[in-house]
Motif scaffolding. Structure first.
Motif, mmCIF file in Angstrom:
data_model
loop_
_atom_site.group_PDB
_atom_site.id
_atom_site.type_symbol
_atom_site.label_atom_id
_atom_site.label_comp_id
_atom_site.label_asym_id
_atom_site.label_seq_id
_atom_site.Cartn_x
_atom_site.Cartn_y
_atom_site.Cartn_z
ATOM 1 N N VAL A 189 0.866 -1.181 0.000
ATOM 2 C CA VAL A 189 0.000 0.000 0.000
ATOM 3 C C VAL A 189 0.902 1.231 0.000
ATOM 4 C CG1 VAL A 189 -1.780 1.283 1.237
ATOM 5 C CG2 VAL A 189 -1.852 -1.219 1.192
ATOM 6 N N SER A 190 0.926 1.941 -1.120
ATOM 7 C CA SER A 190 1.861 3.054 -1.267
ATOM 8 C C SER A 190 1.542 4.201 -0.315
ATOM 9 C CB SER A 190 1.852 3.560 -2.713
ATOM 10 O OG SER A 190 0.565 4.029 -3.087
ATOM 11 N N GLY A 191 0.265 4.426 -0.006
ATOM 12 C CA GLY A 191 -0.103 5.528 0.881
ATOM 13 C C GLY A 191 0.392 5.354 2.302
ATOM 14 N N LEU A 192 0.769 4.137 2.672
ATOM 15 C CA LEU A 192 1.359 3.866 3.982
ATOM 16 C C LEU A 192 2.856 3.589 3.880
ATOM 17 C CD1 LEU A 192 -1.419 1.486 5.364
ATOM 18 C CD2 LEU A 192 -1.057 3.875 6.006
ATOM 19 N N ASP A 193 3.351 3.361 2.668
ATOM 20 C CA ASP A 193 4.743 2.995 2.426
ATOM 21 C C ASP A 193 5.125 1.754 3.222
ATOM 22 O OD1 ASP A 193 7.216 3.243 1.185
ATOM 23 O OD2 ASP A 193 8.075 4.411 2.809
ATOM 24 N N CYS A 194 4.234 0.769 3.194
ATOM 25 C CA CYS A 194 4.521 -0.492 3.867
ATOM 26 C C CYS A 194 3.613 -1.576 3.295
ATOM 27 C CB CYS A 194 4.364 -0.380 5.384
ATOM 28 S SG CYS A 194 2.669 -0.252 5.933
ATOM 29 N N HIS A 195 3.843 -2.790 3.762
ATOM 30 C CA HIS A 195 3.017 -3.923 3.370
ATOM 31 C C HIS A 195 2.008 -4.226 4.476
ATOM 32 C CE1 HIS A 195 6.825 -4.478 1.156
ATOM 33 N NE2 HIS A 195 6.106 -5.069 0.241
ATOM 34 N N LEU A 196 0.807 -4.585 4.084
ATOM 35 C CA LEU A 196 -0.189 -5.091 5.023
ATOM 36 C C LEU A 196 -0.259 -6.610 4.894
ATOM 37 C CD1 LEU A 196 -3.124 -2.528 4.518
ATOM 38 C CD2 LEU A 196 -1.169 -2.399 6.071
ATOM 39 N N ILE A 197 -0.387 -7.291 6.027
ATOM 40 C CA ILE A 197 -0.517 -8.749 5.994
ATOM 41 C C ILE A 197 -1.970 -9.093 5.696
ATOM 42 C CG2 ILE A 197 -0.215 -10.911 7.244
ATOM 43 C CD1 ILE A 197 1.857 -9.582 8.986
ATOM 44 N N LEU A 198 -2.221 -9.674 4.522
ATOM 45 C CA LEU A 198 -3.572 -10.099 4.167
ATOM 46 C C LEU A 198 -3.895 -11.462 4.746
ATOM 47 C CD1 LEU A 198 -3.754 -9.022 0.400
ATOM 48 C CD2 LEU A 198 -4.670 -7.816 2.407
ATOM 49 N N ASP A 199 -2.901 -12.336 4.765
ATOM 50 C CA ASP A 199 -3.111 -13.671 5.337
ATOM 51 C C ASP A 199 -1.762 -14.223 5.771
ATOM 52 O OD1 ASP A 199 -5.124 -15.960 5.706
ATOM 53 O OD2 ASP A 199 -3.482 -16.954 4.647
ATOM 54 N N GLY A 200 -1.737 -14.850 6.949
ATOM 55 C CA GLY A 200 -0.509 -15.490 7.397
ATOM 56 C C GLY A 200 0.122 -14.890 8.630
ATOM 57 N N HIS A 201 -0.684 -14.202 9.468
ATOM 58 C CA HIS A 201 -0.121 -13.655 10.704
ATOM 59 C C HIS A 201 0.525 -14.750 11.549
ATOM 60 C CE1 HIS A 201 -2.927 -10.515 9.443
ATOM 61 N NE2 HIS A 201 -2.316 -9.679 10.256
ATOM 62 N N ALA A 202 -0.175 -15.868 11.709
ATOM 63 C CA ALA A 202 0.362 -16.960 12.519
ATOM 64 C C ALA A 202 1.546 -17.628 11.838
ATOM 65 C CB ALA A 202 -0.732 -17.985 12.811
ATOM 66 N N ARG A 203 1.532 -17.688 10.519
ATOM 67 C CA ARG A 203 2.661 -18.304 9.796
ATOM 68 C C ARG A 203 3.911 -17.450 9.933
ATOM 69 N NH1 ARG A 203 -1.610 -18.982 6.205
ATOM 70 N NH2 ARG A 203 -0.848 -17.530 4.608
ATOM 71 N N LEU A 204 3.752 -16.126 9.868
ATOM 72 C CA LEU A 204 4.912 -15.256 10.056
ATOM 73 C C LEU A 204 5.434 -15.367 11.482
ATOM 74 C CD1 LEU A 204 6.871 -13.163 9.038
ATOM 75 C CD2 LEU A 204 5.166 -11.390 9.458
ATOM 76 N N ALA A 205 4.528 -15.454 12.453
ATOM 77 C CA ALA A 205 4.952 -15.623 13.845
ATOM 78 C C ALA A 205 5.711 -16.933 14.025
ATOM 79 C CB ALA A 205 3.739 -15.568 14.769
ATOM 80 N N ALA A 206 5.272 -17.979 13.336
ATOM 81 C CA ALA A 206 5.951 -19.267 13.434
ATOM 82 C C ALA A 206 7.347 -19.202 12.821
ATOM 83 C CB ALA A 206 5.117 -20.339 12.735
ATOM 84 N N ALA A 207 7.470 -18.520 11.685
ATOM 85 C CA ALA A 207 8.784 -18.390 11.051
ATOM 86 C C ALA A 207 9.740 -17.615 11.938
ATOM 87 C CB ALA A 207 8.630 -17.694 9.691
#
Length: 310
Positions: A189-207
């Motif tokens: 999202v360019s207006g925030l200059d960052c990425h939003l997590i659409l799916d995979g919060h728990a997967r990222l936490a596991a990694a």
């Protein structure tokens, strides 16, 4: 929706181009009201944000409205698709296209496993340290610092990140150790200059808990069809002009002058690839009711608490 595989110069798979038609406003939508932003999903507030002047960062407040449009991913599916970002991309493209709550709207998009986030880790920094540092802190509110982290492409969760003891995280930690963890789906999202997590919060936490690099798929807008056609025409014209210049030099100086193909060909190929894959600014829609409506929503989300900060 039309899907076209995108390849690198060596022919390996790099992403999936998505051509979306007849979807004029997405279910997951960025609204603007002056310097204020609202991300909503199916009319539910997801994220409120205020751009700090003079463009130094963004104050945000997460609401409890986001719901992933990706159904739970079974372990047997993860094993069957492990190591194949291409097959995962086609599966996620189906969810992005067919499920309510997606950010896709009319235009061209790229779903890719190539992200600038993957190239920012210092060799002496562990995966756990790197990915923890890439997460924007704040629950439910926080600050995206454009001054200190300009173009560092941080990651903003749309839900609170679960801890390492969460039951879903424990299940995914096993997959992370086995190398079968499904990708985390991000939206630039360019207006925030960052990425939003659409799916995979728990997967990222596991990694992070296992200190492994999480597999990623990132979706972002690319050039519209008309802009793409015009860009290709310009690139072809520049390529032909360059070859013509080399041909003129060869005619004057003889065959010791190269024909230019070795120089202009790769450059032409890169231009065409960039036209198909480069990020374009995220579209936003005016918020009905303007800033007054934004403040009403902010008051409801914060239950009268003092936010945003003065």
């Amino acid at each position: 929706m039309q899907r076209i595989d995108v390849t690198r110069d060596d022919g390996t798979w790099a992403g999936l181009s998505l051509d979306v038609r007849d979807r004029h406003q997405p279910d997951l939508c960025v609204h603007t009201a002056g310097p204020r932003l609202l991300v909503s999903q199916l009319s539910r507030p997801v994220l409120l944000a205020v751009v700090e002047e003079p463009l130094q960062g963004v104050h945000f407040r997460r609401a409890d409205g986001y719901r992933s449009f990706v159904p739970p991913l079974r372990a047997d599916t993860a094993r069957a698709l492990s190591g194949s970002p291409e097959r995962w991309a086609h599966r996620f493209a189906r969810y992005l296209s067919d499920s309510p709550g997606s950010p896709l709207h009319e235009g061209r998009w790229l779903l890719t496993c190539e992200s600038p986030i993957l190239h920012g880790r210092h060799p002496t920094t562990s995966h756990a340290e790197h990915w923890s540092s890439m997460l924007v802190e704040g629950d439910p509110d926080g600050y995206i610092d454009w001054y200190l982290h300009s173009h560092s492409w941080e990651v903003l969760p749309l839900r609170p990140m679960p801890g390492p003891g969460d039951s879903r995280v424990k299940a995914y930690r096993k997959q992370a150790r086995e190398g079968t963890l499904p990708p985390v789906l991000l939206w630039w999202v360019s207006g925030l200059d960052c990425h939003l997590i659409l799916d995979g919060h728990a997967r990222l936490a596991a990694a992070i808990a296992e200190s492994v690099e999480p597999p990623l798929l990132q979706v972002h807008r690319t050039a519209a069809r008309d802009d793409l056609a015009a860009g290709i025409e310009d690139a072809v014209g520049a390529y032909e002009s360059a070859l013509a210049r080399f041909a003129g030099l060869r005619a004057f100086h003889g065959p010791t002058v190269p024909d230019g193909a070795a120089t202009t060909g790769p450059q032409f190929a890169r231009q065409l690839r960039d036209l198909h894959t480069a990020r374009q600014p995220t579209w936003s829609w005016p918020l009905p009711g303007g800033e007054d409506q934004w403040w009403r929503i902010a008051h409801e989300v914060t239950v009268g608490n003092a936010w945003p900060p003065a």
